[in-house]
Structure formats: structure tokens, C-alpha cells
Design a protein around this motif. Structure first.
Motif, short mmCIF file in Angstrom:
data_model
loop_
_atom_site.label_atom_id
_atom_site.label_comp_id
_atom_site.label_asym_id
_atom_site.label_seq_id
_atom_site.Cartn_x
_atom_site.Cartn_y
_atom_site.Cartn_z
N VAL A 498 0.83 -1.20 0.00
CA VAL A 498 0.00 0.00 0.00
C VAL A 498 0.87 1.26 0.00
CG1 VAL A 498 -1.72 1.31 1.31
CG2 VAL A 498 -1.93 -1.17 1.12
N LYS A 499 1.96 1.24 0.76
CA LYS A 499 2.83 2.43 0.83
C LYS A 499 3.47 2.76 -0.52
CE LYS A 499 6.81 -0.26 2.54
NZ LYS A 499 7.66 -0.10 1.37
N ASP A 500 3.51 1.77 -1.41
CA ASP A 500 4.07 1.99 -2.75
C ASP A 500 2.98 2.12 -3.81
OD1 ASP A 500 6.66 1.82 -1.72
OD2 ASP A 500 6.72 -0.36 -1.98
N GLY A 501 1.75 2.36 -3.35
CA GLY A 501 0.65 2.59 -4.29
C GLY A 501 -0.17 1.36 -4.64
N GLY A 502 0.14 0.20 -4.03
CA GLY A 502 -0.60 -1.02 -4.33
C GLY A 502 -1.74 -1.26 -3.35
N LEU A 503 -2.21 -2.51 -3.30
CA LEU A 503 -3.34 -2.86 -2.43
C LEU A 503 -3.00 -3.97 -1.44
CD1 LEU A 503 -6.40 -2.90 -4.92
CD2 LEU A 503 -5.71 -1.08 -3.33
N ASP A 513 -7.92 1.64 -1.73
CA ASP A 513 -7.17 2.50 -0.82
C ASP A 513 -8.08 3.66 -0.40
OD1 ASP A 513 -5.49 4.25 0.49
OD2 ASP A 513 -3.84 4.04 -0.95
N LEU A 514 -8.47 3.68 0.87
CA LEU A 514 -9.40 4.70 1.36
C LEU A 514 -8.85 6.11 1.19
CD1 LEU A 514 -10.87 3.09 4.59
CD2 LEU A 514 -12.18 3.89 2.64
N GLN A 516 -7.22 7.26 -1.29
CA GLN A 516 -7.41 7.67 -2.68
C GLN A 516 -8.87 7.64 -3.10
OE1 GLN A 516 -4.96 5.59 -5.50
NE2 GLN A 516 -3.19 5.52 -4.14
N SER A 517 -9.67 6.89 -2.37
CA SER A 517 -11.05 6.67 -2.80
C SER A 517 -12.00 6.75 -1.61
CB SER A 517 -11.16 5.30 -3.48
OG SER A 517 -12.49 5.04 -3.86
N PRO A 518 -12.30 7.95 -1.10
CA PRO A 518 -13.23 8.08 0.02
C PRO A 518 -14.60 7.50 -0.34
CG PRO A 518 -12.10 10.16 -0.44
CD PRO A 518 -11.80 9.24 -1.59
N ASP A 519 -15.21 6.79 0.62
CA ASP A 519 -16.48 6.12 0.33
C ASP A 519 -17.66 6.66 1.12
OD1 ASP A 519 -15.88 5.16 2.84
OD2 ASP A 519 -15.49 3.09 2.19
N GLY A 520 -17.46 7.85 1.75
CA GLY A 520 -18.57 8.47 2.44
C GLY A 520 -18.73 8.04 3.88
N LEU A 521 -17.78 7.25 4.40
CA LEU A 521 -17.86 6.78 5.78
C LEU A 521 -16.57 7.11 6.53
CD1 LEU A 521 -19.38 3.29 5.00
CD2 LEU A 521 -20.57 5.11 6.22
N GLU A 522 -16.70 7.29 7.85
CA GLU A 522 -15.53 7.57 8.67
C GLU A 522 -14.83 6.26 9.05
OE1 GLU A 522 -14.42 10.61 9.46
OE2 GLU A 522 -16.05 11.47 8.26
N GLY A 523 -13.57 6.38 9.45
CA GLY A 523 -12.87 5.22 9.99
C GLY A 523 -12.12 4.43 8.94
N GLU A 524 -11.38 3.43 9.44
CA GLU A 524 -10.57 2.57 8.60
C GLU A 524 -11.23 1.20 8.47
OE1 GLU A 524 -6.83 2.47 10.57
OE2 GLU A 524 -6.45 4.62 10.36
N GLU A 525 -10.55 0.31 7.75
CA GLU A 525 -11.03 -1.06 7.63
C GLU A 525 -9.84 -1.97 7.39
OE1 GLU A 525 -13.71 -0.70 4.33
OE2 GLU A 525 -12.15 -1.05 2.84
N GLY A 526 -10.06 -3.27 7.55
CA GLY A 526 -9.00 -4.23 7.35
C GLY A 526 -8.91 -4.67 5.90
N THR A 527 -8.03 -5.63 5.64
CA THR A 527 -7.98 -6.24 4.32
C THR A 527 -9.23 -7.08 4.12
OG1 THR A 527 -6.71 -8.08 5.24
CG2 THR A 527 -5.47 -6.28 4.20
N PHE A 528 -9.72 -7.13 2.88
CA PHE A 528 -10.94 -7.88 2.58
C PHE A 528 -10.58 -9.31 2.18
CE2 PHE A 528 -15.33 -6.14 2.05
CZ PHE A 528 -15.17 -5.09 2.93
N ASN A 529 -11.06 -10.26 2.95
CA ASN A 529 -10.68 -11.66 2.72
C ASN A 529 -11.04 -12.15 1.33
OD1 ASN A 529 -9.64 -11.83 5.34
ND2 ASN A 529 -11.62 -12.41 6.19
N ILE A 530 -12.23 -11.75 0.84
CA ILE A 530 -12.63 -12.21 -0.48
C ILE A 530 -11.68 -11.67 -1.55
CG2 ILE A 530 -14.26 -10.30 -0.89
CD1 ILE A 530 -16.02 -12.31 -2.38
N CYS A 531 -11.15 -10.46 -1.34
CA CYS A 531 -10.24 -9.87 -2.33
C CYS A 531 -8.92 -10.62 -2.38
CB CYS A 531 -10.00 -8.40 -2.01
SG CYS A 531 -11.50 -7.39 -2.12
N THR A 532 -8.46 -11.12 -1.22
CA THR A 532 -7.24 -11.91 -1.21
C THR A 532 -7.43 -13.20 -2.01
OG1 THR A 532 -6.68 -11.01 0.97
CG2 THR A 532 -5.50 -12.98 0.26
N PHE A 533 -8.58 -13.84 -1.83
CA PHE A 533 -8.84 -15.06 -2.60
C PHE A 533 -9.02 -14.76 -4.09
CE2 PHE A 533 -10.33 -16.77 1.63
CZ PHE A 533 -9.30 -17.69 1.75
#
Length: 605
Positions: A498-503, A513-514, A516-533
Motif C-alpha cells: 500500500v505504501k508503494d501505491g498497491g493494495l 485505498d481509502l 485515494q477513494s473516500p467512500d462516504g464513511l468515517e474510519g478505517e477497515e482491514g484487508t478484505f478476505n474475499i479480495c485476497t482469494f
């Protein structure tokens, strides 16, 4: 009581409802009588007033181990203390036995060595802890009652009542067993009858799960994880209708203390393609067919000239109005607690592609679709052809304004492509020329507006330059070849930290990447398990042509497997310290695991 980590839970159920049981013996989540009804136990959302049913050693200095009875959904929690050892067996009866008719939970504790004093707490809190039931004792039964609901705990031991709950200690010697049965009031003729019925229920339940799992055709390298995922998905199936829940829970947070807390006890149209594909691939055609019938009914109920609703209740309900339960603290003070889901009336154009892909797969590998269903689908495809250029909320259901999401355009292309293929295969009447024209227009537009030449990747939307992991499905939907230079460039871009522009962080994948792409909600989130698969599967498919990607796919997959909990279960996300985040267990994650395991194994073979 104090909050357990989300990953400390196991699931038991009977395809009508299900419960979460922690490694410390606390049953902290149960909606009754069905998944979509209000909770009876909800300590996972408020550890003081949510309600719990706990059986654990009195000694604080104990260790525990939790596992499933081999190839079943019968959960075993083993406690070891300085004085002895005991086993708690939790399950909901299924199969051909008397107790399976009564929608009950069985908890059986047996001392294996020494003498153990156990603390037993049964403190239900009805209607998401808005109703405190009264409690009265009647022989071997303890009745918790309100105007709306009457639940009973049956036990072969006398239990102490403190005000409106059971809170007592019982001492058991080596070889002693105590049975607890929690259900709506059942007319037992004596406690001996209950124990006799429980023994029958236990054996038929074990047989049911092993017999069901024997249908699985997957014999690959990761059989144990695929089996557990299949068993979990079966538990998230609502037997009366064939619907599959996105997850068992509501409002488990994507960020501790944050507001990203949603109710996932519903069925998304989006899940259809992934569900049908995963179940079909490993031999469970009946579950895939029943789910498709559920989806078919929802399509037939659609109002003419209106978009298809994106999600439904497990009985097909369409009004899923969102409410906040402000009397509940929320998991580790993550508020608000929500029931209902306000995203139900969003415009999400990707669902047409997922729907048509699931129909295409079902027709090919399962039950052929009817003419009447085709007529309904044809209308939907024409609606998609006329509306694919609209902005929408996208797969991630953002609440920051509609955009031209690339994934939505991709799945609109899939809708047109599968419609043409299905019409040709079945010789159905169709607007074939129009569909082909629209299909090609979408393709050209995605390549023109969705590809960023500087970053060498497909973007999240036409409006921004952010990457989005959902675009990994371009290869899985046959939009792009796995070896196409653009796909390989996107994979290389996404694989960067992520620090080098990846995911990617520690081999795990963020959905976007929140920053670069705000989604209208506050706070952070973890990695998405489905995306890893998804990343694993995209790498595996590319690895058919470039072996270095295949090696990466296997390493990433096996690393990801290590982030499952002790029982092989996943929530929606994984936090920075490896903790589970979001609703649990998550169907989407387990569907993606099955798909990745199947395809990675196939390429490696």
C-alpha cells in the motif's frame, strides 16, 4: 462478562437459525426462531445486557481447546484445569430425530478426568435486549417468558435461580454428564425421555453432516479447508426457502470503535454467481439449484421497468428498512448497532452480470431454466442494455455518491455476454443483435475510459485513478485473458505494498485505498478476505502461462489459510494484527476460498 475476540467463536446451527459459541463456553449470539428474527442472546453486541448462555469452569486459571467433530457441525470445547478436564459439546439437532423438530440447542458437558466445578449462566434478553423475560421453574424446566416469546431450559440437574436468570455452580465428578436443552417450550414427559432423545439426536446429527459432506467431489490439496467452508455455507442456508445469508451476524465492526457496522443477515443477488459456481464445482448441485429457485422468485416479483432490488430477506422480503439500536453498546463500543440494511434500495448495476452468470452456470451444470424464467430474464437484460451507462453505488455499496464504477460496467458486459450465450445454447428468442452491439460498446468503453496508462491498471471508476480489487474478476468472467499484458500489469500494480501505491499488506489484499477513494464513511477497515482469494485466483490463472505467478498464487493462498480462526472460519476482513473484523462467519469469504482452492489445484495439477 467481557467481549471475546470475533475469531474466538465457532458456529452451530440447523439451517433455520444458528448460534455463536466462544472458546470460553459462552453462547453469545442467537436469533430465534430464525436467522432474521430478533436476538435471544446478543452478548457479542453488548456484554452487559445483550444476554448469554455460558458454561465454563469456575476456576479462572483454565485452558480451552475448540474443534469440530470430524466432518460435522458439532462443536466441542475442551476445558483443562488443575483439578481435571471436561468437554462441552454444542450442536443443533438435524436429520431424522424427534429433537430436530423442536428447533433446539443441545449443550452437553462431561467430565473426563478429576472433579470440576462449573459456572452456569443462562440469561436470555429477548428482542435485541429490549425485553427482559420473566423466569419461573417447573420441575426440570426453567421457563423464560414474554408476551411475544416463551423459551425454556431443560436440565437433568437442579439449577439455582437468581432474580431473572440462572446463575449457579455445579460440581461434577469424573464420568458424570449433564445435558442442557434450550428451546421453545416442549412437552417432555420426564427428564429421562429428554436424555434418551438427546442421545438419538446426537448420533443422527453426526450421521446427517457426514452423509451430506460425502457428496463433495473436491479431492484436492486443501480438502479440510474446503470441507469446512462447505459445512459453514450449509449452516448459512435457510432451508425453507433455499436462501443463503451473507453472514450470521449484524453490526460486527469493520474497524473497532467505528461506524462501519452493517446487518448481513440477508441474501444478496450479487452472491448468486459465486454461490452457484462454488457449490456446483464441488458437487452440491441441490443447494445451487434451490438457491437459483429463490433468485428466480425474486426476479418474477420485480416491477416492470424498474431495476431489480439488490438484496432480500431470507423469505423474499423486500422492505429492509435500516434502524439503529442505540440501547446496545456495540461490539467493543463500536456503534451504532444496526438492523435492516439501508443499501437495499441502492442502484447497483453489477448485479445483472452476476445474476446472468449464475443462470448461465446453473443451466449448464445444474437444472435447465424454464421458458417463463427466460422471459423474465430477457426483460432484465433489455433493462440492463438501456441503463448500463448510469452511475451507481457499486459492489461495495458506497455511501459517498454514485460513480461510473468499472466493475459495474464489467458486470453489465457479463450480463449481455451470458444472455447471448444462453439464448444461443437454448435457442431462446432474444434481441440478439441489440445485445451483441451493447456488449461490444461496453467492452470498448471500459478499455477506453477504465484503463489508466500512467498507472498501468484498470481504475475503480471513470472519475478517479484509484485501484479496486473487484477488477480482478476480469479474468474470472472471461472479459480479459489471464495472460493479457493489461491484466498482468494490473496484477503487478495491485501486488505492490500500500505504501508503494498497491493494495497488498502482508500478502493480504485491501478492496481499495481509502486515502485515494473516500467512500462516504468515517474510519478505517482491514484487508478484505474475499479480495485476497480473488487475487489468488487471478494469479493462478495467469500462472498457466507464466509459472512465476503460479508460485505466488500458492504462497499467497497458503498464507491466507493461516489467517482463518482455530476452526477454519473467516469473518469479512482481517485487521492489522491478524484479528477478524466484520460480520462472522462470512459466506462470501468461504465461497471465494472454495473457488480459489478449486482453480489453484486445477492449475497446479
Amino acid at each position: 462478562m467481557s467481549y471475546q475476540a470475533i475469531e474466538n467463536y465457532g458456529i452451530i446451527g440447523n439451517m433455520k437459525t444458528a448460534a455463536l459459541v466462544s472458546k470460553t463456553g459462552s453462547l453469545d449470539w442467537l436469533c430465534y426462531p430464525h436467522f432474521n428474527h430478533p436476538s435471544v442472546f446478543a452478548a457479542i453486541l453488548d456484554d452487559e445486557k445483550g444476554g448469554t448462555f455460558t458454561i465454563q469452569p469456575k476456576e479462572e486459571d483454565y485452558t480451552s481447546k475448540q474443534f469440530y467433530w470430524q466432518d460435522t457441525n458439532v462443536l466441542v470445547t475442551r476445558f483443562m484445569t488443575a483439578e481435571g478436564a471436561c468437554e462441552l459439546i454444542d450442536y443443533m439437532p438435524v436429520g431424522d430425530n424427534e429433537l430436530a423438530k423442536h428447533n433446539c440447542i443441545i449443550r452437553r458437558i462431561r467430565v473426563m478426568r478429576g472433579t470440576i466445578t462449573l459456572r452456569v449462566i443462562c440469561a436470555p434478553a429477548f428482542d435485541y435486549a429490549r425485553i427482559k423475560p420473566s423466569l419461573k421453574k417447573e420441575e426440570s424446566a426453567y421457563h423464560f417468558e414474554s408476551e411475544e416469546l416463551k423459551m425454556s431450559l431443560y436440565s437433568c440437574r437442579d439449577l439455582e435461580v437468581k432474580k431473572d436468570k440462572i446463575d449457579c455452580e455445579i460440581t461434577l465428578e469424573e464420568g458424570e454428564t449433564v445435558h442442557f436443552l434450550f428451546s421453545q417450550q416442549v412437552d417432555f414427559k420426564g427428564i429421562e425421555t429428554q436424555i434418551e432423545q438427546e442421545e438419538i439426536a446426537f448420533h443422527t446429527t453426526i450421521h446427517y453432516w457426514r452423509n451430506w459432506l460425502s457428496q463433495c467431489t473436491y479431492k484436492g490439496r486443501w480438502r479440510e479447508m474446503v470441507y469446512r467452508s462447505a459445512l459453514t455455507l450449509k449452516l448459512l442456508t435457510f432451508e425453507p426457502t433455499g436462501a443463503i445469508l451473507a453472514a450470521l451476524t449484524t453490526s460486527l465492526p469493520e474497524h473497532i470503535g467505528g461506524e462501519r457496522n452493517w446487518d448481513y443477515r440477508y441474501t444478496w443477488i450479487r452472491d448468486a454467481a459465486f454461490t452457484v459456481y462454488a457449490f456446483m464445482r464441488i458437487g452440491f448441485t441441490e443447494e445451487a439449484n434451490r438457491f437459483m429457485h429463490f433468485i428466480e422468485e425474486r426476479v418474477k416479483e420485480r416491477k416492470p421497468d424498474e431495476p431489480l432490488q439488490i438484496m432480500f430477506g431470507i423469505n423474499g422480503e423486500s422492505d429492509l428498512e435500516e434502524q439503529e439500536l442505540n440501547h446496545l453498546e456495540g461490539y467493543k463500543k463500536s456503534s451504532p448497532v444496526r438492523i435492516g440494511n439501508g443499501a437495499y434500495d441502492q442502484l447497483q448495476l453489477d448485479i445483472y452480470g452476476e445474476l446472468m452468470d449464475s443462470v448461465y452456470l446453473s443451466n449448464k451444470y445444474g437444472e435447465p431454466i424454464s421458458h417463463d424464467f427466460w422471459v423474465e430474464l430477457r426483460e432484465l437484460v433489455n433493462w440492463n442494455a438501456d441503463n448500463w451507462q448510469r452511475k451507481d453505488a457499486g459492489i461495495w455499496e458506497v455511501r459517498g455518491g454514485d460513480q461510473n464504477f468499472v466493475y459495474s460496467k464489467l458486470m453489465s458486459w457479463v450480463a449481455m455476454d451470458r444472455a447471448v450465450r444462453l439464448a444461443d445454447k437454448r435457442s431462446f428468442p432474444s434481441d440478439r443483435e441489440k445485445w451483441l452491439k451493447i456488449r461490444d460498446e461496453i467492452y470498448e468503453e471500459i478499455l477506453e475510459k477504465g484503463w489508466n496508462k500512467e498507472r498501468k491498471t484498470f481504475t475503480q471508476s471513470y472519475e478517479n485513478e484509484a485501484m479496486d480489487a473487484s477488477n480482478l474478476l476480469m479474468t474470472m468472467t472471461f472479459f480479459m485473458s489471464p495472460s493479457d499484458p493489461k491484466m498482468l500489469q494490473m496484477l503487478d500494480a495491485m501486488k505492490r505494498p500500500v505504501k508503494d501505491g498497491g493494495l497488498v499488506s502482508n500478502d493480504l489484499v485491501f478492496r481499495y485505498d481509502l486515502s485515494q477513494s473516500p467512500d462516504g464513511l468515517e474510519g478505517e477497515e482491514g484487508t478484505f478476505n474475499i479480495c485476497t482469494f480473488w487475487m489468488v485466483e487471478a494469479l493462478a490463472r495467469a500462472g498457466q502461462y507464466q509459472p512465476e505467478y503460479l508460485e505466488e498464487a500458492r504462497l499467497m493462498f497458503e498464507h491466507m489459510l493461516s489467517f482463518a480462526n482455530h476452526l477454519g472460519l473467516y469473518a469479512e476482513e482481517t485487521g492489522v494484527c491478524g484479528e477478524a473484523l466484520g460480520n462472522f462467519p462470512q459466506a462470501f469469504t468461504h465461497l471465494a476460498l472454495i473457488s480459489a482452492a478449486y482453480n489453484l489445484d486445477k492449475v497446479l495439477g
